[in-house]
Write a protein that holds these residues in place. Structure first.
Motif, short mmCIF file in Angstrom:
data_model
loop_
_atom_site.label_atom_id
_atom_site.label_comp_id
_atom_site.label_asym_id
_atom_site.label_seq_id
_atom_site.Cartn_x
_atom_site.Cartn_y
_atom_site.Cartn_z
N ARG A 272 42.24 44.18 56.76
CA ARG A 272 41.66 43.55 55.57
C ARG A 272 42.72 42.76 54.79
O ARG A 272 43.82 43.25 54.55
CB ARG A 272 41.05 44.62 54.67
N ARG A 273 42.35 41.56 54.42
CA ARG A 273 43.29 40.71 53.70
C ARG A 273 43.71 41.34 52.38
O ARG A 273 44.86 41.20 51.94
CB ARG A 273 42.64 39.33 53.46
N THR A 274 42.77 42.01 51.73
CA THR A 274 43.07 42.62 50.42
C THR A 274 43.90 43.89 50.53
O THR A 274 44.34 44.43 49.51
CB THR A 274 41.76 42.94 49.69
N ALA A 275 44.13 44.36 51.75
CA ALA A 275 44.84 45.63 51.93
C ALA A 275 46.33 45.45 52.13
O ALA A 275 47.07 46.43 52.17
CB ALA A 275 44.26 46.39 53.12
N TRP A 276 46.78 44.19 52.25
CA TRP A 276 48.18 43.96 52.58
C TRP A 276 48.78 42.92 51.64
O TRP A 276 48.09 42.02 51.15
CB TRP A 276 48.33 43.48 54.03
N ALA A 277 50.07 43.03 51.43
CA ALA A 277 50.81 42.06 50.62
C ALA A 277 51.92 41.46 51.46
O ALA A 277 52.53 42.15 52.29
CB ALA A 277 51.41 42.72 49.37
N GLY A 278 52.19 40.17 51.26
CA GLY A 278 53.25 39.51 51.99
C GLY A 278 52.78 39.02 53.35
O GLY A 278 51.68 39.34 53.83
N SER A 279 53.62 38.22 53.97
CA SER A 279 53.33 37.67 55.29
C SER A 279 54.64 37.42 56.02
O SER A 279 55.72 37.55 55.45
CB SER A 279 52.52 36.38 55.17
N GLY A 280 54.53 37.06 57.27
CA GLY A 280 55.72 36.77 58.06
C GLY A 280 56.16 37.95 58.89
O GLY A 280 55.61 39.06 58.78
#
Length: 448
Positions: A272-280
C-alpha cells in the motif's frame, strides 16, 4: 537485416532467436539526402556559394572549385544510396535474470550475408539509461560471409524489467559526408530481480519436528468419521480395509494412503502506498521487497511450498496454479519475476489479502511471514485475524513510520495475537533478524 540504403526490400535473415530485421526502409534519394552530416552540408553549401560567386565575378577557377565542393557530397549520397549490405544480427543476454547491483553481459553478433564487403559500420544498441550509457561500436570492414562479435555489460541498482534494443546500424562513407541509420525490430528483456540474502536454518514458530509430520500425524489420529475411503484395488493390503465404509457402500473400501505433505508458507507483502515512506534503493519498502524474496527462496530451498501474497489479493503462483504446485526452482523464478516489478498499490487496507487467506483450501495456511508497513488500528486488528489462519506467524515491521508510543502499541497488539514481531530499519541485516525469529519463537516475539 538489409543494411542497404534505398533497396526498399527486406532481404535480411534471422540468425538466432533474438535476431531481427530493420523496421526502417528509407529507399529514396530524398531520404539519402536527409542523411547528410554537418560536414556534408557544409561542403554542399560552400560549393553552391563558390559557384554563385564565380558566376557573378566571372572567375572560372572558382567555378571549378565550387563544382568540386558540390559534387563530393552528392557523389557520396549516390554511392551510399546504391550500396547494398545484407547484414543479419542477433543479441544474447547472459543471464536474462540478474539481481540488482549485479552485471549482465550482452553479446551482439553481426553477420555479413552478402557477396560484397561492407564499409565502415557503426553499431548502437538502445539501452535504458538506468542500465548505463548506450553502447557504441565501430566496425571497419566485414568481409563477405564474415562475422563480428562485440559485447557490453549492463547493471542496475533498481529492480524492474527493461527492454534492450532495437539495435541500430549506421552506415557512413569514407569522407564522413553522409550517415544513414537502419534499425532492427527485435527487443530483448532484462529482468532485474531483488537481491536475496542467504538465511541461516532456524526453528520457526509453529514449525513441526519434521516435514509433513504434523499432517501425517493428524491422519493417523483421525477418527473413523474423518477417514476418506476409496474403492479396493488389486494389490491393496487387506489390513487397510475400512469395514464401516464397506458396509455402507456395499463394496470393499480401504483407507486412503497417507501422503506426506510439504510444509507450506505464505509470504505476505504489504504494498500500500500509504503504508510506506520514502523511495529508492535505500527505502523501507525496497528492504521489504528484498526481504520477501530472500525468505521465499530460503524456504523453497528448505522444502516448503511457498506462495507470495500482496495486499491486492494477487497470489504467485495463483490459486489456480496449484498452491502445492510447481517445482521449487520454477516457483522461485515466478516469485522473483513478480517482485521485480511489484509497485505501490492504491489499496486502502489489507482486506483483500485477508479474503485470499480465508479463501484457502481449509485448515491452516501453514507459516505466515508478513512484511508490513504502517498499519492503522483497524488494519492491525485485521492482521491479528490473519494470524488465526496460520500455524506460525512472523511480522517484519519498519521502525520510525509513526510515533513511538503508537508503534509500541501496534507491536504489542500483534504479539498478543500470536505474531512474532521483528522490527527493523532499512539497512539491517536480514540474516540477523532471521536468527531472532529462532530465539523469539518460543517467547512470542521478544526480539527488537
Amino acid at each position: 537485416m538489409d543494411g542497404a540504403p534505398g533497396t526498399g526490400r527486406d532481404t535480411g535473415r534471422d540468425t538466432g532467436p533474438d535476431a531481427g530485421r530493420p523496421g526502417e526502409r528509407p529507399g529514396t534519394l530524398r531520404a539519402a539526402f536527409g542523411g547528410l552530416t554537418t560536414r556534408g552540408r557544409s561542403f554542399l553549401a560552400a560549393g553552391v556559394a563558390a559557384a554563385v560567386c564565380a558566376y557573378v565575378l566571372g572567375q572560372g577557377d572558382l567555378l571549378r572549385v565550387g563544382i568540386l565542393l558540390t559534387a563530393l557530397p552528392l557523389v557520396c549520397v549516390a554511392v551510399l544510396h546504391r550500396t547494398r549490405h545484407r547484414v543479419a544480427a542477433s543479441r544474447r543476454l547472459s543471464p536474462s535474470r540478474v539481481p540488482a547491483r549485479e552485471e549482465a553481459r550482452v553479446r551482439l553478433r553481426l553477420d555479413n550475408v552478402s557477396r560484397l564487403p561492407t564499409g565502415l559500420l557503426m553499431l548502437q544498441d538502445q539501452v535504458p539509461y538506468v542500465l548505463g550509457p548506450r553502447p557504441r561500436f565501430t566496425l571497419d570492414r566485414v568481409e563477405p560471409g564474415g562475422r563480428r562479435e562485440v559485447s557490453y555489460r549492463v547493471r542496475s541498482d533498481l529492480r524492474g524489467r527493461y527492454l534492450l534494443g532495437p539495435l541500430q546500424l549506421r552506415l557512413s562513407d569514407p569522407f564522413g559526408m553522409v550517415e544513414l541509420t537502419r534499425s532492427f525490430s527485435a527487443h530483448d528483456t532484462l529482468t532485474v530481480v531483488p537481491r536475496t540474502e542467504a538465511l541461516p536454518p532456524v526453528r520457526l514458530p509453529g514449525e513441526t519436528g519434521g516435514r509433513g509430520e504434523g499432517r501425517q500425524r493428524s491422519l493417523a489420529l483421525a477418527g473413523d468419521d474423518d477417514v476418506i475411503p476409496r474403492g479396493y484395488r488389486h494389490g491393496d493390503d487387506l489390513r487397510r480395509v475400512h469395514w464401516r465404509s464397506t458396509a455402507r457402500h456395499g463394496e470393499l473400501m480401504v483407507r486412503r494412503e497417507e501422503q506426506p505433505q510439504r510444509p507450506r508458507c505464505t509470504v505476505l507483502l504489504d504494498t500500500r502506498r500509504t503504508a510506506w515512506a520514502g523511495s529508492g534503493p535505500g527505502s523501507a519498502f525496497e528492504w521489504a521487497v528484498s526481504g520477501a524474496a530472500s525468505v521465499a527462496v530460503h524456504l523453497l530451498e528448505r522444502g516448503y511450498t511457498v506462495r507470495l501474497l500482496t495486499d491486492t489479493g494477487a497470489q504467485v503462483p495463483g490459486p489456480d496454479g496449484g498452491f502445492p504446485g510447481l517445482g521449487s526452482s520454477d516457483t522461485a523464478g515466478l516469485i522473483l519475476d513478480a517482485l521485480a516489478t511489484v509497485a505501490h498499490s492504491g489499496e486502502p487496507g489489507l482486506s483483500r489479502a485477508h479474503e485470499a487467506l480465508r479463501g484457502g483450501d481449509g485448515g491452516h495456511e501453514g507459516l505466515l511471514v508478513a512484511f508490513l508497513g504502517l498499519t492503522s488500528g483497524e488494519q492491525t486488528a485485521l492482521a491479528c485475524r490473519m494470524r488465526q489462519r496460520a500455524s506460525g506467524a512472523l511480522a517484519f515491521v519498519p521502525r520510525g513510520l509513526q510515533e513511538a508510543g503508537a508503534e509500541r502499541q501496534r507491536q504489542r497488539t500483534l504479539r498478543e495475537a500470536g505474531w512474532t514481531v521483528l522490527p527493523y530499519v532499512p539497512g539491517d541485516a536480514l540474516p540477523g533478524l532471521w536468527r531472532q525469529a529462532d530465539r523469539a519463537g518460543g517467547a512470542n516475539g521478544r526480539a527488537g
